[in-house]
Design a protein around this motif. Structure first.
Motif, PDB file in Angstrom:
ATOM      1  N   ASN A  87       0.892  -1.013   0.171  1.00 16.92           N
ATOM      2  CA  ASN A  87       0.526   0.065   0.073  1.00 16.92           C
ATOM      3  C   ASN A  87       0.919   1.220  -0.212  1.00 16.92           C
ATOM      4  N   ALA A  88       2.205   1.026   0.263  1.00 17.39           N
ATOM      5  CA  ALA A  88       2.867   2.455   0.557  1.00 17.39           C
ATOM      6  C   ALA A  88       3.584   2.538  -0.851  1.00 17.39           C
ATOM      7  N   MET A  89       3.507   1.394  -1.740  1.00 16.90           N
ATOM      8  CA  MET A  89       4.614   1.629  -2.792  1.00 16.90           C
ATOM      9  C   MET A  89       3.419   2.153  -3.923  1.00 16.90           C
ATOM     10  N   ARG A  90       2.298   1.632  -3.706  1.00 19.44           N
ATOM     11  CA  ARG A  90       1.229   2.007  -4.718  1.00 19.44           C
ATOM     12  C   ARG A  90       1.064   3.568  -4.276  1.00 19.44           C
ATOM     13  N   LYS A  91       1.333   4.305  -3.347  1.00 18.71           N
ATOM     14  CA  LYS A  91       1.124   6.275  -2.991  1.00 18.71           C
ATOM     15  C   LYS A  91       2.032   6.793  -4.239  1.00 18.71           C
ATOM     16  N   LEU A  92       3.045   6.143  -4.492  1.00 24.15           N
ATOM     17  CA  LEU A  92       4.641   6.271  -5.321  1.00 24.15           C
ATOM     18  C   LEU A  92       4.573   6.117  -6.981  1.00 24.15           C
ATOM     19  N   ALA A  93       3.180   5.065  -7.129  1.00 22.82           N
ATOM     20  CA  ALA A  93       3.335   4.569  -8.473  1.00 22.82           C
ATOM     21  C   ALA A  93       2.711   5.362  -9.512  1.00 22.82           C
ATOM     22  N   THR A  94       3.255   5.529 -10.391  1.00 28.41           N
ATOM     23  CA  THR A  94       3.123   6.338 -11.745  1.00 28.41           C
ATOM     24  C   THR A  94       2.414   6.149 -12.490  1.00 28.41           C
ATOM     25  N   ALA A  95       2.134   4.432 -12.984  1.00 30.81           N
ATOM     26  CA  ALA A  95       2.086   3.990 -14.121  1.00 30.81           C
ATOM     27  C   ALA A  95       0.077   3.441 -13.854  1.00 30.81           C
ATOM     28  N   ASP A  96      -0.221   3.398 -14.841  1.00 32.82           N
ATOM     29  CA  ASP A  96      -1.732   3.122 -14.810  1.00 32.82           C
ATOM     30  C   ASP A  96      -2.179   1.277 -14.511  1.00 32.82           C
ATOM     31  N   TYR A  97      -0.248   0.436 -14.884  1.00 38.32           N
ATOM     32  CA  TYR A  97      -0.488  -0.580 -14.304  1.00 38.32           C
ATOM     33  C   TYR A  97       0.335  -0.904 -13.838  1.00 38.32           C
ATOM     34  N   LEU A  98      -0.211  -1.136 -12.057  1.00 38.24           N
ATOM     35  CA  LEU A  98       1.159  -2.181 -10.700  1.00 38.24           C
ATOM     36  C   LEU A  98       1.748  -3.226 -11.132  1.00 38.24           C
ATOM     37  N   LEU A  99       3.110  -3.784 -11.182  1.00 43.41           N
ATOM     38  CA  LEU A  99       3.382  -5.250 -11.542  1.00 43.41           C
ATOM     39  C   LEU A  99       3.541  -5.576 -10.566  1.00 43.41           C
ATOM     40  N   TYR A 100       3.124  -6.331  -9.483  1.00 44.22           N
ATOM     41  CA  TYR A 100       3.967  -6.728  -8.739  1.00 44.22           C
ATOM     42  C   TYR A 100       4.802  -8.197  -8.514  1.00 44.22           C
ATOM     43  N   LEU A 101       6.006  -7.847  -7.319  1.00 43.76           N
ATOM     44  CA  LEU A 101       7.483  -8.566  -7.696  1.00 43.76           C
ATOM     45  C   LEU A 101       7.865  -8.974  -6.650  1.00 43.76           C
ATOM     46  N   ASN A 102       8.284 -10.043  -6.146  1.00 39.24           N
ATOM     47  CA  ASN A 102       9.013 -10.755  -5.030  1.00 39.24           C
ATOM     48  C   ASN A 102      10.381  -9.344  -5.043  1.00 39.24           C
ATOM     49  N   ASP A 103      11.195  -9.537  -4.014  1.00 42.87           N
ATOM     50  CA  ASP A 103      12.634  -9.552  -4.438  1.00 42.87           C
ATOM     51  C   ASP A 103      13.131 -11.131  -4.755  1.00 42.87           C
ATOM     52  N   ASP A 104      12.608 -12.412  -4.631  1.00 41.99           N
ATOM     53  CA  ASP A 104      13.906 -13.449  -5.017  1.00 41.99           C
ATOM     54  C   ASP A 104      13.145 -13.766  -6.415  1.00 41.99           C
ATOM     55  N   MET A 105      12.979 -13.163  -7.286  1.00 41.12           N
ATOM     56  CA  MET A 105      12.303 -13.299  -8.817  1.00 41.12           C
ATOM     57  C   MET A 105      13.700 -13.061  -9.503  1.00 41.12           C
ATOM     58  N   TYR A 106      13.843 -13.663 -10.744  1.00 40.83           N
ATOM     59  CA  TYR A 106      14.511 -13.554 -11.561  1.00 40.83           C
ATOM     60  C   TYR A 106      14.558 -13.453 -12.805  1.00 40.83           C
ATOM     61  N   VAL A 107      13.601 -11.755 -13.367  1.00 40.19           N
ATOM     62  CA  VAL A 107      12.628 -12.341 -14.672  1.00 40.19           C
ATOM     63  C   VAL A 107      13.649 -12.602 -15.974  1.00 40.19           C
ATOM     64  N   LEU A 108      12.626 -13.174 -16.939  1.00 39.80           N
ATOM     65  CA  LEU A 108      13.052 -14.016 -18.147  1.00 39.80           C
ATOM     66  C   LEU A 108      12.884 -12.655 -19.241  1.00 39.80           C
ATOM     67  N   PRO A 109      13.711 -12.984 -20.398  1.00 40.70           N
ATOM     68  CA  PRO A 109      13.226 -11.996 -21.274  1.00 40.70           C
ATOM     69  C   PRO A 109      11.829 -11.511 -21.858  1.00 40.70           C
ATOM     70  N   ASN A 110      11.773 -10.409 -21.841  1.00 38.23           N
ATOM     71  CA  ASN A 110      10.355  -9.848 -22.965  1.00 38.23           C
ATOM     72  C   ASN A 110       8.645 -10.388 -21.345  1.00 38.23           C
TER      73      ASN A 110
END
Length: 297
Positions: A87-110
């Motif tokens: 909820n704190a991060m929502r206050k700082l978000a500027t985009a229309d779409y909010l994408l929640y990611l855990n810190d122990d994740m490694y995102v893959l291409p595209n």
């Protein structure tokens, strides 16, 4: 109050509005956070804003975030849990779409470009869309079970980048866990994450239930969008709340009932959801749970 213990550090707005605000809660997990953000910077194909909530930040993560210069962040000197952090991060978000990611994740291409395609294909904002996790120990049939390391010391990044898109997987029903995407207006409509579930166990199915109650029926897991998940690193350290019972108190059913008969989690995706027939014995079991909880402290 927990909110009063949180400080906010927005970044100067860019000239172009990002498509995603990527929200990452973290708790003294610097090496994983660095790995996660490195993967985003290497593999993202859309415009995005990085937003991090630092619980404590006593391991050097606060100093590291300050050095980056391009990450909006909130900070609490103690661990306020994932619900307050989101909820704190929502206050700082500027985009229309909010994408929640855990810190122990490694995102893959595209990974994000594929999610963007899915979002833009939706006729309105009433959707909840997830990427698909590759995990050494799959939490459910929503994930792909393949081990590329249980920690950063054993992480086989090079092999993962060669093989991540070779594992067969179909789109699936029942988006709940991160990585997930929701429109900011829908987030605000349901009030974000329920702090009654702090520090966070069962806050994910609770958020999905709130979306269901608001009329969302598109809960889609996207097979082509993939991340590697090392596996609940922070969860293993925190004193967990009794979220299972809180969910029953709140919604009058177990999270398992909701996942199976409403979200149909893990079944092949075939469009908008309709609640399945719920057997009488399931209703009876949920009634017993609710009755029993009246006598629990």
């Amino acid at each position: 109050m927990m909110e009063e213990k949180i400080s906010y550090f927005p970044q100067e707005a860019s000239q172009t509005k990002p498509f995603f605000s990527i929200l990452i809660p973290t708790w003294n997990n610097l090496a994983f956070l660095q790995n996660c953000i490195r993967s985003i910077r290497q593999h993202a194909t859309t415009s995005y804003q990085l937003v991090v909530h630092l619980n404590e930040g006593a391991d050097g993560s606060l100093e590291w975030i300050k050095e980056q210069g391009d990450i909006a962040y909130s900070h609490s000197e103690e661990n306020v849990g994932v619900c307050y952090a989101m909820n704190a991060m929502r206050k700082l978000a500027t985009a229309d779409y909010l994408l929640y990611l855990n810190d122990d994740m490694y995102v893959l291409p595209n990974w994000d470009g594929i999610l963007q395609e899915e979002v833009l294909a939706c006729p309105d904002h009433y959707f909840f869309i997830s990427a698909t996790m590759i995990e050494p120990r799959a939490q459910s049939n929503c994930s792909i079970e393949q081990a590329y390391g249980y920690n950063l010391e054993t992480f086989e990044e090079e092999r993962l980048l060669k093989e991540w898109n070779t594992w067969e997987k179909n789109d699936w029903q029942g988006s709940t866990w991160p990585p997930n995407v929701v429109h900011k207006d829908l987030w605000d409509l349901v009030g974000g994450y329920s702090v009654e579930f702090s520090p966070g166990m069962y806050s994910d199915p609770d958020f999905s239930m709130k979306l269901w109650q608001a009329g969302v029926r598109l809960f889609k897991g996207v097979a082509r969008s993939r991340v590697y998940h090392f596996g609940s690193i922070s969860v293993k350290r925190v004193k967990q709340n009794k979220g299972y019972f809180q969910f029953i108190r709140t919604w009058g059913m177990s999270s398992g009932t909701f996942s199976k008969y409403y979200l149909q989690r893990g079944k092949p995706f075939n469009g908008l959801l309709k609640k399945r027939y719920i057997p009488f014995w399931v209703h009876l079991k949920n009634w017993y749970y609710r009755f029993s909880l009246r006598f629990k402290a």
